[in-house]
Design a protein around this motif. Structure first.
Motif, PDB file in Angstrom:
ATOM      1  N   LEU A  90      17.693 -63.008   5.403  1.00  0.00           N
ATOM      2  CA  LEU A  90      17.205 -63.063   4.032  1.00  0.00           C
ATOM      3  C   LEU A  90      15.718 -62.718   3.970  1.00  0.00           C
ATOM      4  N   VAL A  91      14.934 -63.266   4.875  1.00  0.00           N
ATOM      5  CA  VAL A  91      13.491 -62.984   4.898  1.00  0.00           C
ATOM      6  C   VAL A  91      13.246 -61.504   5.167  1.00  0.00           C
ATOM      7  N   THR A  96       2.515 -62.823 -16.183  1.00  0.00           N
ATOM      8  CA  THR A  96       3.364 -61.648 -15.991  1.00  0.00           C
ATOM      9  C   THR A  96       3.757 -61.499 -14.528  1.00  0.00           C
ATOM     10  N   LYS A  97       2.776 -61.674 -13.645  1.00  0.00           N
ATOM     11  CA  LYS A  97       3.053 -61.542 -12.214  1.00  0.00           C
ATOM     12  C   LYS A  97       3.998 -62.638 -11.738  1.00  0.00           C
ATOM     13  N   GLY A  98       3.794 -63.851 -12.223  1.00  0.00           N
ATOM     14  CA  GLY A  98       4.676 -64.934 -11.812  1.00  0.00           C
ATOM     15  C   GLY A  98       6.102 -64.729 -12.302  1.00  0.00           C
ATOM     16  N   MET A  99       6.248 -64.286 -13.558  1.00  0.00           N
ATOM     17  CA  MET A  99       7.578 -64.103 -14.134  1.00  0.00           C
ATOM     18  C   MET A  99       8.313 -62.940 -13.452  1.00  0.00           C
ATOM     19  N   LEU A 100       7.632 -61.793 -13.335  1.00  0.00           N
ATOM     20  CA  LEU A 100       8.281 -60.633 -12.737  1.00  0.00           C
ATOM     21  C   LEU A 100       8.537 -60.839 -11.250  1.00  0.00           C
ATOM     22  N   GLY A 101       7.593 -61.488 -10.563  1.00  0.00           N
ATOM     23  CA  GLY A 101       7.804 -61.754  -9.141  1.00  0.00           C
ATOM     24  C   GLY A 101       9.023 -62.627  -8.909  1.00  0.00           C
ATOM     25  N   SER A 102       9.183 -63.663  -9.724  1.00  0.00           N
ATOM     26  CA  SER A 102      10.357 -64.534  -9.602  1.00  0.00           C
ATOM     27  C   SER A 102      11.635 -63.770  -9.934  1.00  0.00           C
ATOM     28  N   SER A 103      11.542 -62.881 -10.942  1.00  0.00           N
ATOM     29  CA  SER A 103      12.713 -62.090 -11.321  1.00  0.00           C
ATOM     30  C   SER A 103      13.116 -61.139 -10.199  1.00  0.00           C
ATOM     31  N   TYR A 104      12.128 -60.473  -9.583  1.00  0.00           N
ATOM     32  CA  TYR A 104      12.432 -59.569  -8.463  1.00  0.00           C
ATOM     33  C   TYR A 104      13.095 -60.333  -7.322  1.00  0.00           C
ATOM     34  N   LEU A 105      12.527 -61.493  -6.996  1.00  0.00           N
ATOM     35  CA  LEU A 105      13.057 -62.263  -5.871  1.00  0.00           C
ATOM     36  C   LEU A 105      14.453 -62.790  -6.183  1.00  0.00           C
ATOM     37  N   SER A 106      14.697 -63.192  -7.420  1.00  0.00           N
ATOM     38  CA  SER A 106      16.035 -63.659  -7.802  1.00  0.00           C
ATOM     39  C   SER A 106      17.057 -62.534  -7.688  1.00  0.00           C
ATOM     40  N   THR A 107      16.650 -61.323  -8.049  1.00  0.00           N
ATOM     41  CA  THR A 107      17.549 -60.172  -7.930  1.00  0.00           C
ATOM     42  C   THR A 107      17.897 -59.894  -6.474  1.00  0.00           C
ATOM     43  N   ILE A 108      16.896 -59.984  -5.596  1.00  0.00           N
ATOM     44  CA  ILE A 108      17.138 -59.759  -4.165  1.00  0.00           C
ATOM     45  C   ILE A 108      18.062 -60.836  -3.612  1.00  0.00           C
TER      46      ILE A 108
END
Length: 373
Positions: free
Chosen positions: A62-63, A125-137
């Motif tokens: 995962l990492v 914005t960075k916190g929201m999008l970063g969390s969204s990217y990581l959730s997608t992965i």
């Protein structure tokens, strides 16, 4: 005939100024080179800190998947959550991915597990999008594990359903933010140059004393204002042409719609911002006063134009205020012609709004000009 001589005077004054012609050329070139790269709301190189309590094969996979996504930079693997949190406080990490101790065991036994995401939301914005990217992965990784467990079988369990979503991005298939920003930056450049220059014109003649020579002539107020508008109308066309050329040469961006439609709307819009500049110049007594007043209005108009943030995301009261913002309408026109190939019948709302602004502001410029004999 009077208009001819007034125009000759305006052009001679503009050309004799050693600074203004250079600014009209250099400002669009520099801004078109820099702003589309700087004014970018895509979030990349997010600093990730991992707290791996599992230290298993599944957690390491995962990492590796997160690190190889291109969105995240693995800055460290911390032994405890508190240690990772200190890295966030120091600015060495943006997001913490905490993997529980029984991560692999629960995945093997039940196919389900929990992980923790903690995002630094000082930059929302960075916190929201970063969390969204990581959730997608993470969701993609879960799908890979499900396929792996089933041995790539096409038969799904009766209690599990899966959908394969294939996105199709219209008008900007590469999701390139620069393509979205370049047309709006063109509008901003036209606004700044065709707005600020007229705002400093009449008031500079007041300071130099030449306005008194005009006032004792039989020149009517409409002819005088028209002679002030035409030069900056041509300057606006020059700036637009330069920006369109640079958008093609630097970014390979060609409008999907008609260039004639762009120039048609620009001809109206330049009258709007030039008229606003002349109104401010008429009411100002010094160039400093005109500059500060124009800067005040420009700042509000640009920030509430949809240049950086969608108007639909603003509060209801702010969306009502944007209806009085001419930048909103021309930015909409430029983006839709460039990206969607919109035609004139599809942009009638923007056309009527800009025509209304042009009539009101140009008329106001004529009325507010105080001609004394």
């Amino acid at each position: 005939m009077l208009l001819k001589y007034l125009l000759e005077k305006e052009f001679k004054q503009f050309i004799r100024n050693s600074f203004l012609p250079r600014m009209v050329v250099m400002m669009p070139i520099v801004m078109m080179f820099i702003l589309p790269w700087a004014a970018n709301q895509e979030v990349k190189d997010i600093k990730l800190n991992v707290v791996d309590h599992s230290n298993s094969t599944y957690s390491r996979r995962l990492v590796d998947k997160v690190s190889s996504s291109g969105r995240f930079i693995l800055t460290g693997i911390s032994p405890t959550y508190n240690k990772a949190l200190k890295d966030v406080e120091k600015g060495d990490a943006d997001i913490i991915l905490e993997i529980p101790e029984d991560f692999e065991k629960e995945l093997i036994n039940s196919g389900k597990t929990n992980v923790g995401l903690s995002a630094n939301s000082v930059n929302g914005t960075k916190g929201m999008l970063g969390s969204s990217y990581l959730s997608t992965i993470l969701a993609d990784y879960a799908g890979e594990l499900q396929t792996y467990r089933m041995g790539d079988s096409k038969i799904m369990p009766t209690d599990s359903y899966s959908f394969r979503v294939v996105p199709l991005y219209k008008f900007n298939p590469g999701l390139d933010y620069k393509i979205f920003m370049v047309p709006a930056i063109m509008v901003t450049l036209i606004t700044l140059l065709a707005g600020f220059l007229p705002a400093l014109n009449i008031v500079s003649e007041k300071e130099n004393g030449t306005i008194e020579q005009i006032n004792v002539t039989p020149v009517s107020k409409p002819i005088f204002i028209l002679a002030k508008l035409i030069p900056y109308w041509l300057v606006g066309f020059f700036v637009l042409t330069l920006c369109i050329t640079m958008a093609y040469l630097v970014y390979g961006l060609v409008p999907a719609g008609s260039l004639l439609t762009i120039y048609f709307f620009a001809s109206i819009y330049i009258l709007v911002v030039s008229g606003m500049g002349l109104v401010i110049s008429n009411y100002s007594d010094t160039m400093q006063q005109a500059m500060f007043v124009m800067f005040f209005f420009m700042l509000i108009l640009i920030l509430m134009s949809g240049l950086f943030t969608p108007i639909s995301s603003m509060p209801d009261w702010a969306q009502l205020i944007t209806n009085l913002n001419p930048l909103k309408y021309f930015i909409h026109v430029m983006r839709h012609i460039y990206l969607k190939g919109s035609t004139l019948p599809e942009l009638t709302t923007q056309l009527f709004a800009l025509c209304g602004f042009a009539v009101v502001l140009s008329g106001w410029a004529v009325i507010s000009y105080r001609k004394t004999n």
